[in-house]
Design a protein around this motif. Structure first.
Motif, PDB file in Angstrom:
ATOM      1  N   MET A   1      17.118  74.957  -6.695  1.00 27.62           N
ATOM      2  CA  MET A   1      17.121  75.264  -5.278  1.00 27.62           C
ATOM      3  C   MET A   1      16.270  74.214  -4.551  1.00 27.62           C
ATOM      4  N   ALA A   2      16.786  73.724  -3.456  1.00 22.91           N
ATOM      5  CA  ALA A   2      16.082  72.708  -2.677  1.00 22.91           C
ATOM      6  C   ALA A   2      14.870  73.307  -1.969  1.00 22.91           C
ATOM      7  N   THR A   3      13.853  72.485  -1.811  1.00 25.04           N
ATOM      8  CA  THR A   3      12.647  72.929  -1.117  1.00 25.04           C
ATOM      9  C   THR A   3      12.573  72.373   0.292  1.00 25.04           C
ATOM     10  N   ARG A   4      13.557  71.576   0.679  1.00 23.97           N
ATOM     11  CA  ARG A   4      13.569  71.038   2.037  1.00 23.97           C
ATOM     12  C   ARG A   4      15.008  70.949   2.540  1.00 23.97           C
ATOM     13  N   PHE A   5      15.146  70.927   3.823  1.00 22.14           N
ATOM     14  CA  PHE A   5      16.449  70.843   4.474  1.00 22.14           C
ATOM     15  C   PHE A   5      16.695  69.397   4.881  1.00 22.14           C
ATOM     16  N   GLU A   6      17.867  68.874   4.561  1.00 22.59           N
ATOM     17  CA  GLU A   6      18.240  67.527   4.962  1.00 22.59           C
ATOM     18  C   GLU A   6      19.500  67.589   5.810  1.00 22.59           C
ATOM     19  N   GLN A   7      19.490  66.855   6.896  1.00 26.91           N
ATOM     20  CA  GLN A   7      20.669  66.793   7.756  1.00 26.91           C
ATOM     21  C   GLN A   7      21.661  65.814   7.152  1.00 26.91           C
ATOM     22  N   LEU A   8      22.856  66.291   6.890  1.00 31.11           N
ATOM     23  CA  LEU A   8      23.883  65.456   6.294  1.00 31.11           C
ATOM     24  C   LEU A   8      24.710  64.712   7.333  1.00 31.11           C
ATOM     25  N   ALA A   9      24.822  65.282   8.525  1.00 33.10           N
ATOM     26  CA  ALA A   9      25.641  64.677   9.571  1.00 33.10           C
ATOM     27  C   ALA A   9      25.138  65.145  10.930  1.00 33.10           C
ATOM     28  N   ASP A  10      25.529  64.422  11.965  1.00 33.62           N
ATOM     29  CA  ASP A  10      25.133  64.765  13.326  1.00 33.62           C
ATOM     30  C   ASP A  10      25.891  65.971  13.877  1.00 33.62           C
ATOM     31  N   GLY A  11      27.028  66.265  13.291  1.00 36.41           N
ATOM     32  CA  GLY A  11      27.832  67.385  13.751  1.00 36.41           C
ATOM     33  C   GLY A  11      28.947  67.661  12.770  1.00 36.41           C
ATOM     34  N   ILE A  12      29.695  68.717  13.031  1.00 37.96           N
ATOM     35  CA  ILE A  12      30.770  69.093  12.122  1.00 37.96           C
ATOM     36  C   ILE A  12      31.846  68.020  12.037  1.00 37.96           C
ATOM     37  N   ASP A  13      32.128  67.356  13.160  1.00 35.83           N
ATOM     38  CA  ASP A  13      33.149  66.311  13.129  1.00 35.83           C
ATOM     39  C   ASP A  13      32.708  65.131  12.275  1.00 35.83           C
ATOM     40  N   ASP A  14      31.429  64.758  12.333  1.00 34.10           N
ATOM     41  CA  ASP A  14      30.915  63.681  11.485  1.00 34.10           C
ATOM     42  C   ASP A  14      30.938  64.091  10.016  1.00 34.10           C
ATOM     43  N   PHE A  15      30.591  65.344   9.735  1.00 32.38           N
ATOM     44  CA  PHE A  15      30.619  65.850   8.365  1.00 32.38           C
ATOM     45  C   PHE A  15      32.038  65.775   7.794  1.00 32.38           C
ATOM     46  N   ILE A  16      33.006  66.234   8.569  1.00 31.28           N
ATOM     47  CA  ILE A  16      34.406  66.216   8.112  1.00 31.28           C
ATOM     48  C   ILE A  16      34.867  64.783   7.884  1.00 31.28           C
ATOM     49  N   ASP A  17      34.580  63.891   8.844  1.00 29.92           N
ATOM     50  CA  ASP A  17      34.990  62.490   8.698  1.00 29.92           C
ATOM     51  C   ASP A  17      34.399  61.837   7.456  1.00 29.92           C
TER      52      ASP A  17
END
Length: 50
Positions: A1-17
């Motif tokens: 389990m992760a101990t920190r949160f990391e942002q993977l993308a700026d938004g859902i559209d960036d995540f999908i792309d």
């Protein structure tokens, strides 16, 4: 389990792309599967992407 949160993308559209339709998907799976074949066949990623 992760101990920190990391942002993977700026938004859902960036995540999908990046992670569903782009090279980020290949980074997640670390190989090749039917979805990566589909992405290559339809020009979302190139044969040189890994």
């Amino acid at each position: 389990m992760a101990t920190r949160f990391e942002q993977l993308a700026d938004g859902i559209d960036d995540f999908i792309d990046h992670f569903l339709l782009g090279e980020g998907y290949l980074q997640l799976i670390g190989g090749q599967d039917r979805w990566s074949d589909f992405l290559r066949e339809h020009g979302f990623i190139t044969a040189g992407d890994h």
